[in-house]
Design an enzyme around this catalytic site. Structure first.
Site, PDB file in Angstrom:
ATOM      1  N   MET A   1      11.708  24.517   1.646  1.00 18.41           N
ATOM      2  CA  MET A   1      10.889  23.749   0.716  1.00 18.41           C
ATOM      3  C   MET A   1      11.728  22.903  -0.225  1.00 18.41           C
ATOM      4  SD  MET A   1       8.038  25.069  -2.050  1.00 18.41           S
ATOM      5  CE  MET A   1       6.998  25.821  -0.801  1.00 18.41           C
TER       6      MET A   1
ATOM      7  N   TYR B   1      15.984  30.164   7.123  1.00 18.25           N
ATOM      8  CA  TYR B   1      14.822  30.905   7.615  1.00 18.25           C
ATOM      9  C   TYR B   1      14.799  30.927   9.134  1.00 18.25           C
ATOM     10  CZ  TYR B   1      12.684  30.840   2.950  1.00 18.25           C
ATOM     11  OH  TYR B   1      12.412  31.015   1.626  1.00 18.25           O
TER      12      TYR B   1
ATOM     13  N   ARG C   1     -10.156  -0.092  15.777  1.00 14.69           N
ATOM     14  CA  ARG C   1     -10.097   0.787  14.608  1.00 14.69           C
ATOM     15  C   ARG C   1     -11.026   0.242  13.516  1.00 14.69           C
ATOM     16  NH1 ARG C   1      -4.437   1.613  11.447  1.00 14.69           N
ATOM     17  NH2 ARG C   1      -4.934  -0.554  10.918  1.00 14.69           N
TER      18      ARG C   1
ATOM     19  N   LYS D   1       0.843  -1.195   0.000  1.00  9.39           N
ATOM     20  CA  LYS D   1       0.000   0.000   0.000  1.00  9.39           C
ATOM     21  C   LYS D   1       0.881   1.249   0.000  1.00  9.39           C
ATOM     22  CE  LYS D   1      -0.578  -0.167   5.046  1.00  9.39           C
ATOM     23  NZ  LYS D   1      -1.557  -0.191   6.153  1.00  9.39           N
TER      24      LYS D   1
END
Length: 365
Positions: free
Chosen positions: A309, A261, A134, A36
């Site tokens: 990014m 940053y 779940r 998956k």
């Protein structure tokens, strides 16, 4: 062609090696290769092509993933199990046409199956909730569901399964879930069943000896990462994914200079840094702390400054002869993805499956 050299190298020989380790640890059980999330981020086609002759069936999360597997690997002969089950009658018809089996985990799915008009019956996996809460029916509903499934002309076989909440740890719930599962085995000795996932194979509370009627659901282990906090076997595995990116700039900083940053890292001494062409848009986690390891020219180099990014910066002061274009490994054979995950306060599953689609998968081996 990709001009940017950032990539995830996928070692299919390592994939086969790891799966054979799982096979040896699974006794006479059958192996369900869990692919998956695009093969845990490795790419569904290279993963399934490599495992076609190593596993006994595949498993995916939902119908769209099963269809993607068939489209990528049309020659595969294996059944594909849909772990979340089918939500519509149309999906059940696709299961017949595409050789999918499906989980039933609730009354609505049972009724949908009973009412469907199918050309041939399906192999059904009945999910029983032994404590994770779940998906799955309550244990006291199992007999009713088994009887209804076996009475349906749309059902070819019934496999009983459950899912462990804490297989990677030693929490007491493991004992309770194992006891519930053993009771199911005693009640339905003729049925095939599945409890063990990768972590359960390594858990002394759960390990046991998988038998010929068992299915072992092989996930993280076959991708070369140890999922267990209890049993350390990483040296016996080979990481399948190596995430790499090139150095695109080198700068010399003076003591007191900051980088990135927010100026969250400041040089305590004169420092040489390299800028690497990878960032959070590629799946490298923004929350990685200063000091997160990378690997360049045979040595570890620490992340400094905030992840951007498209770029990160690393301290290469102690490494000789680093040049523009040199590869930096973010995780793989030299940097354990689990260590990076700890530095990002997350898990290795998250990092592997979160590797962005803009990072090409380059098949090796």
């Amino acid at each position: 062609m990709n001009y940017r050299k950032t990539r995830a190298e996928i070692n299919t020989a390592a994939l086969k090696h790891n799966l054979r380790w799982v096979r040896a640890a699974s006794g006479s059980a059958s192996i369900l290769g869990v692919v998956k999330a695009d093969g845990y981020g490795h790419g569904i086609k290279p993963v399934c092509d490599a495992l076609e002759h190593e596993v006994d069936a595949f498993a995916v999360g939902f119908t769209d993933e099963a269809l993607a597997l068939r489209a990528a690997c049309p020659a595969s002969k294996h059944s594909v199990l849909i772990l979340e089950g089918c939500q519509t009658a149309e999906e059940l018809k696709l299961c017949v046409d595409k050789n999918f089996s499906t989980v039933v985990h609730c009354l609505q799915q049972l009724e949908l199956l009973e009412q469907a008009s199918l050309k041939q019956p399906l192999d059904i996996w009945l999910k029983i909730d032994t404590g994770m809460h779940r998906l799955g029916i309550a244990t006291d509903q199992a007999d009713l569901f088994v009887k209804r499934l076996e009475a349906s002309s749309n059902v070819a076989s019934v496999t009983l399964m459950s899912h462990l909440a804490n297989a990677d740890t030693g929490l007491p719930l493991n004992h309770f879930q194992r006891q519930q599962y053993e009771a199911i085995k005693r009640t339905y000795p003729e049925h095939r069943r599945s409890l063990h996932n990768s972590a359960a194979l390594l858990n002394p509370q759960l390990r046991g000896e998988p038998e010929s009627k068992d299915w072992v659901r092989s996930g993280l282990l076959m991708y070369g990462v140890n999922p267990s906090e209890l049993t350390e076997i990483q040296k016996e595995l080979i990481p399948v994914m190596s995430l790499k990116a090139p150095i695109i700039a080198i700068h010399d900083l003076k003591k007191g200079d900051s980088v990135g940053y927010g100026s969250q890292w400041t040089a305590a001494a004169d420092t040489r840094i390299a800028t690497v062409a990878i960032g959070y848009a590629d799946g490298y986690p923004r929350q990685c702390m200063n000091g997160t390891p990378t690997f360049v020219n045979g040595q570890r180099a620490s992340l400094v400054g905030r992840v951007s990014m498209d770029m990160i910066t690393i301290d290469i002061t102690h490494i000789d002869d680093v040049a523009m274009g040199d590869d930096v490994e973010l995780w793989g054979e030299n940097i354990d993805v689990r260590e990076v995950a700890r530095c990002a306060d997350t898990i290795s599953w998250h990092l592997l499956t979160g590797t962005s689609v803009r990072v090409p998968r380059v098949v090796k081996g």
